[in-house]
Scaffold this motif. Structure first.
Motif, PDB file in Angstrom:
ATOM      1  N   ARG A 118       1.172  -1.063  -0.014  1.00  0.00           N
ATOM      2  CA  ARG A 118      -0.074   0.113   0.047  1.00  0.00           C
ATOM      3  C   ARG A 118       0.964   1.163   0.047  1.00  0.00           C
ATOM      4  N   LEU A 119       0.320   2.458  -0.653  1.00  0.00           N
ATOM      5  CA  LEU A 119       1.487   3.408  -0.757  1.00  0.00           C
ATOM      6  C   LEU A 119       0.723   4.566   0.005  1.00  0.00           C
ATOM      7  N   LEU A 120       1.499   5.557   0.593  1.00  0.00           N
ATOM      8  CA  LEU A 120       0.885   6.612   1.185  1.00  0.00           C
ATOM      9  C   LEU A 120       1.718   7.690   0.503  1.00  0.00           C
ATOM     10  N   LEU A 121       1.333   8.400  -0.687  1.00  0.00           N
ATOM     11  CA  LEU A 121       2.006   9.192  -1.465  1.00  0.00           C
ATOM     12  C   LEU A 121       1.607  10.892  -0.729  1.00  0.00           C
ATOM     13  N   LEU A 166       6.068   4.898   2.194  1.00  0.00           N
ATOM     14  CA  LEU A 166       5.682   6.447   1.962  1.00  0.00           C
ATOM     15  C   LEU A 166       6.375   7.022   0.623  1.00  0.00           C
ATOM     16  N   GLY A 167       5.717   7.545  -0.110  1.00  0.00           N
ATOM     17  CA  GLY A 167       6.123   8.389  -1.219  1.00  0.00           C
ATOM     18  C   GLY A 167       6.044   9.634  -1.071  1.00  0.00           C
ATOM     19  N   VAL A 168       7.435  10.401  -1.445  1.00  0.00           N
ATOM     20  CA  VAL A 168       7.185  11.831  -1.054  1.00  0.00           C
ATOM     21  C   VAL A 168       7.883  12.416  -2.657  1.00  0.00           C
ATOM     22  N   PRO A 213      14.885  15.139  -4.856  1.00  0.00           N
ATOM     23  CA  PRO A 213      14.460  13.968  -5.560  1.00  0.00           C
ATOM     24  C   PRO A 213      13.115  13.262  -4.967  1.00  0.00           C
ATOM     25  N   SER A 214      12.281  12.822  -5.975  1.00  0.00           N
ATOM     26  CA  SER A 214      11.023  12.202  -5.525  1.00  0.00           C
ATOM     27  C   SER A 214      11.239  10.773  -5.349  1.00  0.00           C
ATOM     28  N   ARG A 215      10.606   9.975  -4.284  1.00  0.00           N
ATOM     29  CA  ARG A 215      10.924   8.823  -4.229  1.00  0.00           C
ATOM     30  C   ARG A 215       9.840   7.961  -3.423  1.00  0.00           C
ATOM     31  N   VAL A 265      -2.381  14.207   0.369  1.00  0.00           N
ATOM     32  CA  VAL A 265      -1.861  12.897   0.701  1.00  0.00           C
ATOM     33  C   VAL A 265      -2.874  11.948   0.009  1.00  0.00           C
ATOM     34  N   ILE A 266      -2.246  10.879  -0.508  1.00  0.00           N
ATOM     35  CA  ILE A 266      -2.982   9.702  -1.157  1.00  0.00           C
ATOM     36  C   ILE A 266      -2.745   8.559  -0.813  1.00  0.00           C
ATOM     37  N   LEU A 267      -3.711   7.774  -0.247  1.00  0.00           N
ATOM     38  CA  LEU A 267      -3.515   6.330  -0.033  1.00  0.00           C
ATOM     39  C   LEU A 267      -3.841   5.687  -1.107  1.00  0.00           C
ATOM     40  N   ILE A 268      -2.959   4.541  -1.482  1.00  0.00           N
ATOM     41  CA  ILE A 268      -3.145   3.749  -2.682  1.00  0.00           C
ATOM     42  C   ILE A 268      -3.293   2.378  -2.080  1.00  0.00           C
ATOM     43  N   GLY A 269      -4.340   1.798  -2.541  1.00  0.00           N
ATOM     44  CA  GLY A 269      -4.269   0.120  -2.146  1.00  0.00           C
ATOM     45  C   GLY A 269      -3.444  -0.774  -2.848  1.00  0.00           C
TER      46      GLY A 269
END
Length: 152
Positions: free
Chosen positions: A36-39, A71-73, A79-81, A108-112
């Motif tokens: 899961r991602l928290l962008l 976590l995605g920033v 640099p984005s990661r 902030v976007i939660l991706i399943g």
């Protein structure tokens, strides 16, 4: 007849060679069914909202990892990661366009794990609410039933 067959083979070969290219154009595809991602989209990496969120995540690191979260920033001035993986400026722009986030916005976007967005916020989330939302997902329910929580 022979001409139609050759045309068909040609079209199938073009379609087959384009499949990997389409998958490469989705920077989140590598995480699907794995994480899961928290962008977090920020105008600048020095944004206080990002710092606040990172401080909170440091306090709940085990719970974050237990939910298979990364976590995605995404920002323009650093640099984005996602996790430890760098994201190109092209892919960052692609994700901003996909989710409708301008360069001067905080989001902030939660991706399943299925690759679909589950929540999009314009402020720092309460992490317990994010965890609660994840814990109510059917796939997470299965995970909790099949593995013990080693964070307590």
């Amino acid at each position: 007849m022979y001409q139609k067959l050759l045309s068909f083979i040609f079209l199938v070969s073009i379609a087959a060679t384009n499949i990997p290219v389409m998958a490469q154009n989705n920077p989140l595809e590598a995480y699907r069914w794995q994480n899961r991602l928290l962008l977090v989209f920020v105008p600048q990496v020095e944004d206080g909202r990002l710092t606040s969120l990172q401080n909170t995540l440091n306090q709940v690191e085990c719970e974050f990892k237990d939910r298979d979260l990364l976590l995605g920033v995404l920002t323009r001035n650093a640099p984005s990661r996602i996790g430890n993986n760098l994201i190109s400026s092209y892919h960052e722009a692609q994700l901003r366009a996909k989710y409708g986030v301008n360069y001067n916005q905080f989001a902030v976007i939660l991706i399943g794990k299925d690759g679909q967005p589950k929540n999009q916020l314009s402020e720092v989330p309460e992490i317990e609410k994010i965890f609660g939302q994840i814990d109510n997902m059917p796939m997470r329910q299965q995970e909790m039933a099949n593995r013990s929580n080693h964070c307590n």
